[in-house]
Design an enzyme around this catalytic site. Structure first.
Site: not given
Length: 411
Positions: A93-94, A123, A411
């Site tokens: 999914v990622l 990441y 953010f």
């Protein structure tokens, strides 16, 4: 049933955001925070993965303009709101969301993607490198004095209403953006983030307060937003000042604001998080050990369009180097690139068949891009390989910046 990845629709936002909250522990955000992020969400840049009617994955991006070395402010995708349901781990999914997102960012003409990571190790495999770090301090103000520069006593301070001072504070922030890489130029709506003050998030501290610094003509030249958390011991008060933001346009205003928060009655500690790692406060303090500085990763950087990104920033020294770049996830970046930066400021990055002089992956370029991580340190860790003697020193010097990159807010 096959999973369906699609652009978010407006009537799906609540379900989508509920999945995000679940992935981050399931504690509902305050209505104020939820409403702000609903207003900031760019639906056309937000992806949901659906298993039937159930949302099992989320990812979004904000359209930022980010400061880079040389005072340029360039388009960048602020990757955000990434989650995968615990029932759908290890099903790709990622990876599918990262694949589509980076393809979309490239198609939209942004050369950079940036993010803050709840788990940094995730990441790196998608080409993100840690490009900026953050400093936290917890200062015992009974044992630390401030040595302030000339002119500090001439700065006028006044308590200001959060809303009424907002425009002045934003002008100060905007003036600082070009001078320090990593700062987003705030688009309309983002100024509201700094005013978020739900009672549920205060942990016993006061409502948010604001003090502004004014120059001789009454112009606002700095500001601090902070909370006070009262506390008591048998021997008396032990309150804390929690600084959320402190910015100023010149050293005297900067020192005056720190001196103010150091001197608030009934408090003996000042705490601040997410400061630049080269914060001048470290040089104002009489005892840096009592400042108790701590570092952590802040901004992770991904070059999406390598030649455009490397050409968008300036370099601290003339440079002519051939880079052999590995990028398995975005193969259009892979291969040899000649990067030249002239003494006149002209920069070019073009494909070449010449022999490689430095070998590295796009992740290392992301780490070095904003000037806060040196190629030399990455080489010492075995992540950059020098193929021509002297090439590493030349490139590391050229990439390094004068100030540490800084992300002033999440953010």
């Amino acid at each position: 049933m096959a999973l369906d990845t699609r652009v978010l629709q407006g009537d799906e936002w609540d379900v989508w955001y509920d999945q995000l909250e679940l992935a981050f522990g399931g504690v509902p955000e305050s209505p104020e925070e939820r409403q702000l992020y609903r207003s900031l969400t760019e639906l056309e840049r937000s992806l949901g993965v659906w298993d039937g009617e159930t949302c099992v994955g989320t990812a979004g991006a904000f359209s930022f303009r980010l400061s880079v070395p040389g005072a340029a402010v360039v388009p960048a995708a602020g990757v955000t709101m990434v989650s995968v349901a615990p029932t759908h781990r290890r099903r790709g999914v990622l990876t599918s969301m990262m694949r589509r997102q980076l393809d979309d960012i490239r198609a939209g003409g942004e050369s950079l993607a940036v993010l803050t990571a709840s788990e940094p190790e995730i990441y790196g495999r998608f080409g993100y490198g840690t490009g900026a770090y953050a400093l936290s301090v917890d200062i015992d103000t009974t044992r630390v004095r401030l040595s302030v520069p000339p002119g500090t006593d001439e700065v006028r301070l006044r308590l200001a209403d959060l809303e009424k001072s907002l425009a002045d504070c934003e002008r100060v922030y905007a003036a600082l953006v070009p001078a320090r890489p990593g700062m987003p130029a705030r688009r309309p709506g983002w100024e509201r983030q700094g005013l978020l003050d739900p009672e549920s998030g205060r942990s016993g501290a006061s409502p948010l307060k604001c003090v502004v610094a004014e120059g001789p003509d009454g112009e606002v030249v700095g500001y601090a937003r902070y909370r006070v958390k009262p506390d008591w011991e048998r021997s008396g008060s032990d309150g804390k000042v929690q600084v959320s933001e402190l910015d100023a346009l010149h050293p005297a205003a900067y020192a005056a604001l720190w001196r103010y928060v150091f001197g608030i009655d009934l408090t003996w500690h000042v705490q601040a998080y997410g400061r630049p790692v080269d914060d001048p406060l470290l040089h104002l303090a009489s005892d840096v050990r009592r400042v108790r500085p701590r570092h952590r990763d802040a901004l992770h950087v991904r070059l999406v369009d390598l030649p455009a990104a490397l050409s968008a920033r300036s370099y601290g020294a003339p440079l002519d180097v051939v880079l052999e770049v590995e990028d398995a996830f975005c193969p259009w970046n892979a291969g040899r690139w000649r990067l030249t930066a002239g003494a006149d400021g002209a920069v070019r990055c073009e494909r070449t068949g010449d022999a490689a002089e430095l070998e590295l992956s796009v992740r290392e370029l992301g780490s070095a891009y904003l000037g806060g991580v040196t190629l030399t340190s990455l080489a010492t860790a075995g992540r950059v390989r020098e193929l021509r003697p002297g090439a590493l020193r030349e490139a590391s010097r050229a990439f390094a910046g004068d100030v540490a990159p800084w992300l002033p807010h999440g953010f």
